[in-house]
Structure formats: C-alpha cells, structure tokens
Design an enzyme around this catalytic site. Structure first.
Site, mmCIF file in Angstrom:
data_model
loop_
_atom_site.group_PDB
_atom_site.id
_atom_site.type_symbol
_atom_site.label_atom_id
_atom_site.label_comp_id
_atom_site.label_asym_id
_atom_site.label_seq_id
_atom_site.Cartn_x
_atom_site.Cartn_y
_atom_site.Cartn_z
ATOM 1 N N ASP A 17 0.822 -1.143 -0.088
ATOM 2 C CA ASP A 17 0.164 0.016 0.059
ATOM 3 C C ASP A 17 0.766 1.065 -0.118
ATOM 4 O OD1 ASP A 17 0.884 -0.840 2.559
ATOM 5 O OD2 ASP A 17 -0.825 0.631 3.489
ATOM 6 N N GLU A 18 0.289 2.299 -0.361
ATOM 7 C CA GLU A 18 0.627 3.622 -0.382
ATOM 8 C C GLU A 18 2.262 3.609 -0.589
ATOM 9 O OE1 GLU A 18 -1.681 5.737 3.130
ATOM 10 O OE2 GLU A 18 -0.458 4.176 3.874
ATOM 11 N N VAL A 19 2.777 3.348 -1.819
ATOM 12 C CA VAL A 19 4.039 3.461 -2.472
ATOM 13 C C VAL A 19 4.004 4.946 -3.025
ATOM 14 C CG1 VAL A 19 5.544 2.458 -3.868
ATOM 15 C CG2 VAL A 19 4.053 0.948 -2.946
#
Ligand code: NAG
Ligand code: NAG
Ligand code: NAG
Ligand code: NAG
Ligand code: NAG
Length: 537
Positions: free
Chosen positions: A333-335
């Site tokens: 997530d949230e790269v």
C-alpha cells in the site's frame, strides 16, 4: 494550586458539553431493562430456546468427552479454560448448596467426530451443534467447531433472581457466514508487549474471531528479530533489548492463538512503509536525489537491484520458519513514486526496460518478484488494494484487502470481477474514533452488499477490524478495540438478516459486561452499568 483549579473547571465544561450531546441522542434505553440474560454474541445462525431452565453448579460442573469422541490436548486445555471461566464468571454469585428441587446439568458432553487438526487454517470448519436439555451435548466435525461451541455454551449461563446459575433449554446449530474474520494489530507505530497481544487473542476468542493479522513492522520500527538479518531489529527496533519479538515470543503468541482456533498472519509491508528496514540493511532502500545528488533520505525498497530479491527471499524464508500459517500479508500500500522518480539509476533502469515514466510498472516488477518468491517459499498471500488499483498483474490466487473508505463496495466489485478473493476492512478502522455509538456504522456495513454476481459474492472471504497504532499502545488497545470490534464480529459471523442495532444493543451490552467480568477492559457502549464491573479493578 491555581492550575489544579483551572483543570477542574475545564473538566466541568467538557462534562457539561458531553451531557448536552447525550440528551440529543435518539436512543433511549432504560438501564434496568438491559441484560437479556444468557444471550449469545455473535448471534448463532439457528437458535431456539424455552423458558425452562436447568441449574448449573459451577464448582461441580465438567466438560466430558462422549464415548465416541476424538480427544486431544487442545480440547482438554479448552475444557479447563472454560471451566475456570465459568467458575470465575459466576464466583460472585454465592451458591454453596446443590439445588435438590430443580433440574440441573452437571456435564456438557462433547462429541468431536473427526481427529483434531493441530493448527487452524484458511480451510478450517467451525460449525457445531449445541443442545442443552436434560442432557447437554456439543457436537462438531472439527476441533474448531467445538471451541466455538464451548464459547457459546459459556455465554448461555446466567444468574437467576434467586442467585442460582442457570441455563435455558436451548438448541443451537451454528456456523460462520464468512471464513475470514480478522483483527489487525500494529506493533510498529507503538510496540505492544506480549500480554497485550495475548489479551487481544482472548477477547477475539470471546467474539469468535479467527485471524490475528499482525502488522509487525513499518516505517517507524522493526521489532521482528530475524535470525538471518539480526541487524534489522538491532538497528530498526525502538529498543533492541525490550521492544522486540524473538522467535520464542512469536511462538508463544502462535501457541496461545492456536489453542483458541485463531490463525496468526504476519504482514511484512513493502516496498513502501519500509524506512526502518533500511537501518539494518544498507543498500535496500532507494536513495532519493535532489539537485543531482543523493540528499541523504531514502524512499521505497529499490526494485532494480538483484540484491533486493536475495534479501526478500532470505527474510521471508526466515519468517516462514517462525510463523506457521500458510498466508503472509505482503502489504503493497501507499507506495510513493517521487523518490524513485528522483533517482537517476532507477530512471536508467526503467529506460532499459522500456517502462520509462511508468512507476506502477516498476512497482509491478517488485510485487511480481516478491509474489514469485513467496510462492517458491510455499506462501499464499494477501495484498492491500493499491496493488490492484495500480494495475499490477497478480496471480489468480491473490487475496486483496480493501481498506480505502470512499467506495469500498465498488472496490470489492472490481476485485471480485477480476476473479480475485477479497477481504474488507475499509469500514472497520477502529483506531478512528468519534463521539457516540460509532459501532452502529460498523454493524450495518455488509461486505457482500455490492453490485456483483453470486460468483463474485462467493469471493468475499470476510473482513477485518483494524487498530492502527499511531495513537494506540498497550494503555488503550483493549478499550478502543472492545466492544467496537464485537460489532464487526457479529457482522462477520451471524446471518445477513441480523442487522438491527436496537435489537443488538442489549446483547452487545451484555457481551461487553461479560468481557469486563473476564478481565478485558472493554469500554462502555453508553450509559448504564454492569452487575460485576468492579470485580477485576
Ligand atoms: C430463559 O428462561 C427465563 C426464565 O424462565 C426466561 O425469562 C427467559 O426469557 C429465557 N430466555 C431465553 C433466551 O429463552
Ligand atoms: C540480475 O539478475 C538477472 C536475472 O537473474 C541477471 O540477468 C542479471 O545479470 C543480474 N544482474 C546483476 C548486476 O547481477
Ligand atoms: C548508481 O549506480 C552506480 C553504478 O552501478 C553506482 O555506483 C551508484 O552507487 C548508484 N547510485 C545509487 C544512488 O544507487
Ligand atoms: C525496447 O524497445 C526497443 C525499441 O522498440 C526494442 O528494440 C527493445 O528490444 C526493447 N527492449 C526491451 C527490454 O523490451
Ligand atoms: C451494476 O453493474 C452492472 C454491470 O456492471 C451495471 O450495468 C449496473 O448499472 C450496476 N448497477 C448499479 C446499481 O450500480
């Protein structure tokens, strides 16, 4: 002195304000009517009871195997645990004589029809049948079903007006609506001592949750002690002597969970959320550039180096030795792409691969490699929804966890339309708090209520209550989780039609009081009292 006076004035104001809000709330509950004695949470699938009751003398009561039952240590342990729970729960009620004039139950006969499985797994079966009549019996195909039934039986007991512990004549046939019913804890933003984790597992078993999703490391700290890369925790934990999880610690958590029919799935979130990994593993993270040179900060794991994958392979191989479950959560997530964008080596590498400018392709390269590694090691895996949102191609057996709360139903529709299985946690971020009875909205969210075919709905495995750790440590973990997570527990276990908050309230209130009696500091739902609430404090 002055500041003390000011402080009380402040408290007074807050109190007054809170009161006016309580007056504004719609639900009016007569505290004396609460209780619905002997009610079960989560609500069983098929339940019938009569007003006929049997006395149960806690001191004399025993669980026994039927003559045909399979037996194992796991169940014998559970018998002891529930005998103690029943005894402690009713110990405040002084019944020192055995009632002669009333029907009574001295045993619950347990019939396990297949050999015990050692560990709970993704294909565990949890159905059971419980019959309380002149003879009380509990039957299941699996040890897990027996565990769920023991919990149910313990909840059926209540204290009559004459201070007698009784159980109604009851027949229950029960099974979960969803196979995956999880609680996610975060031990990276704040370290959670083992006792806090074990207490969470206890409370989970009281609510028939069956998966502990352990978000064990993140940007802030790396408490996992790896045999292969000891520097990860030596350099990455908050404190490498006190704020770590050794193999023995993790084995203790897994054993405690196993005895309660709960799986433990670790999450090693990457390539983002990995700042702490870099401290003990130089060269792993991407150096960020500004003005043409490295600026000393680091971004996500560098997906362009072979050494990255050697590291992941060794680390996950180590993790597989420690965690028993077949599943690992790979995160994803949230790269953030800006650091990758700034690094000339990454730009060059992408250009060589003809993917210039397409950073989700770069992410895909990483995730693909990590998925391949996980499969080689023998892991099945779960990823956060961004992996799909960023167009990463994944194998058909990937499980996708939906967490973004804007349109979770559409996301679940999208994921399942791709033929992938889904877990829903979007509506159940219990770390987010608000004034009032926020359990209503947790209770009313239905994971299968989305626009999709029957085949798609069958791909919804269940959901998770998440308690992220930015503002949570051992001081407030249990009060913040319980009883709000109980609302999620009933949504995931009970029938779809069990969705009326007013009907649920008295049972949930009783469940909260039951948790208090059992030593879980579950916060109040609303005004009222528990008969034995001060026993453990
Ligand atoms: C259990 O029995 C009591 C006393 O007879 C009765 O008041 C109560 O409604 C019964 N509860 C259930 C769930 O049947
Ligand atoms: C990295 O691995 C790939 C595939 O195994 C190989 O072709 C390549 O030569 C390796 N690069 C380096 C720098 O070792
Ligand atoms: C970029 O690659 C070169 C050549 O392989 C290497 O010497 C250098 O350390 C790399 N720089 C960064 C920041 O990764
Ligand atoms: C990149 O594209 C060029 C031109 O279309 C092609 O010659 C080359 O083989 C491609 N390289 C890769 C790694 O796909
Ligand atoms: C449900 O999905 C179908 C097919 O994608 C679409 O035609 C329909 O408009 C959708 N209905 C709703 C209520 O979103």
């Amino acid at each position: 002195m002055k500041s003390v006076a000011l402080f009380s004035l402040f408290l007074f104001c807050v109190g007054a304000n809170a009161n006016s809000q309580i007056k504004g709330e719609k639900v009016e509950i007569n505290v004396r009517e609460l209780g619905s004695p002997g009610s079960v949470w989560p609500q069983p699938q098929h339940y019938s009871s009569t007003t006929q009751t049997y006395a149960v003398v806690a001191e004399a009561f025993q669980f026994v195997y039927s003559s045909t039952s399979h037996k194992c240590d796991l169940l014998t342990e559970a018998f002891k645990r529930y005998e103690t729970l029943i005894y402690n729960n009713v110990a405040t009620i002084k019944l020192k004589y055995f009632p002669r004039d009333v029907a009574s139950i001295k045993t619950l006969e347990v019939d396990l029809m297949s050999p015990c499985e050692d560990y709970p797994s993704d294909h565990m079966k949890e159905s059971y049948a419980l019959d309380v009549a002149d003879k009380a019996s509990l039957t299941s195909d699996t040890v897990w079903g027996i565990l769920r039934g023991l919990e149910t039986f313990s909840q059926l007991l209540w204290a009559s007006d004459s201070n007698q512990v009784v159980v109604n004549k009851t027949n229950i046939i029960d099974y979960p609506r969803y196979a995956f019913r999880g609680v996610m804890i975060d031990t990276a933003r704040h370290y959670l001592p083992l006792n806090a984790i074990l207490q969470t597992l206890d409370a989970m078993s009281y609510n028939k949750f069956n998966v502990l999703h352990w978000h064990i490391v993140d940007d802030q700290s790396f408490p996992y002690v790896s045999d292969v890369y000891p520097d990860l925790s030596i350099k990455g934990a908050y404190d490498d002597r006190t704020h770590i999880y050794t193999r023995e610690d993790i084995a203790a958590v897994i054993e405690f969970a196993r005895l309660r029919g709960i799986r433990v799935i670790p999450e090693f979130d990457s390539p983002g959320h990995s700042t702490s990994w870099g401290k003990g593993q130089p060269g792993l993270l991407t150096p960020c550039y500004s003005n043409g040179k490295p600026d000393g900060t680091f971004g996500p794991i560098n997906p362009t180096l072979n050494s990255t994958y050697t590291f992941v392979k060794n680390l996950f191989g180590d993790v597989k030795q420690v965690f028993h479950d077949n599943y690992i959560h790979l995160g994803g997530d949230e790269v953030q792409f800006n650091c990758w964008q700034s690094n000339p080596n990454i730009t060059k590498w992408m250009s060589d691969k003809n993917i210039t400018g397409d950073y989700s392709k770069l992410e895909q390269v990483y995730i693909q490699n990590v998925i391949d590694i996980s499969e080689t090691i023998g892991y099945s895996y779960i990823v956060w929804q961004e992996v799909i949102d960023n167009g990463v191609k994944v194998q058909s057996d990937t499980v996708v966890e939906v967490w973004k709360n804007n349109h979770p139903d559409q996301e679940v529709a999208k994921v399942t339309a791709m033929g992938l299985r889904a877990i829903v946690s979007a509506p159940w971020y219990l770390n987010i708090i608000s004034y009032g009875q926020d359990w209503h909205k947790y209770y009313q969210y239905d994971p299968s209520n989305f626009n999709g075919t029957a085949e798609q709905k069958a791909l919804v495995m269940g959901g998770e209550a998440c308690i992220w750790g930015e503002y949570v440590d051992a001081t407030n973990l249990s009060p913040r989780l319980w009883p709000r997570a109980s609302a999620v527990a009933e949504r995931l276990w009970s029938a779809e039609s069990v969705n009326d908050v007013d009907a649920a309230y008295p049972r949930l209130d009783q469940q909260r009081c039951r948790m208090i009696r059992r030593g879980i500091p579950a916060q109040p739902l609303y005004i009222g009292f528990c008969p034995h609430e001060w026993k453990n404090y």
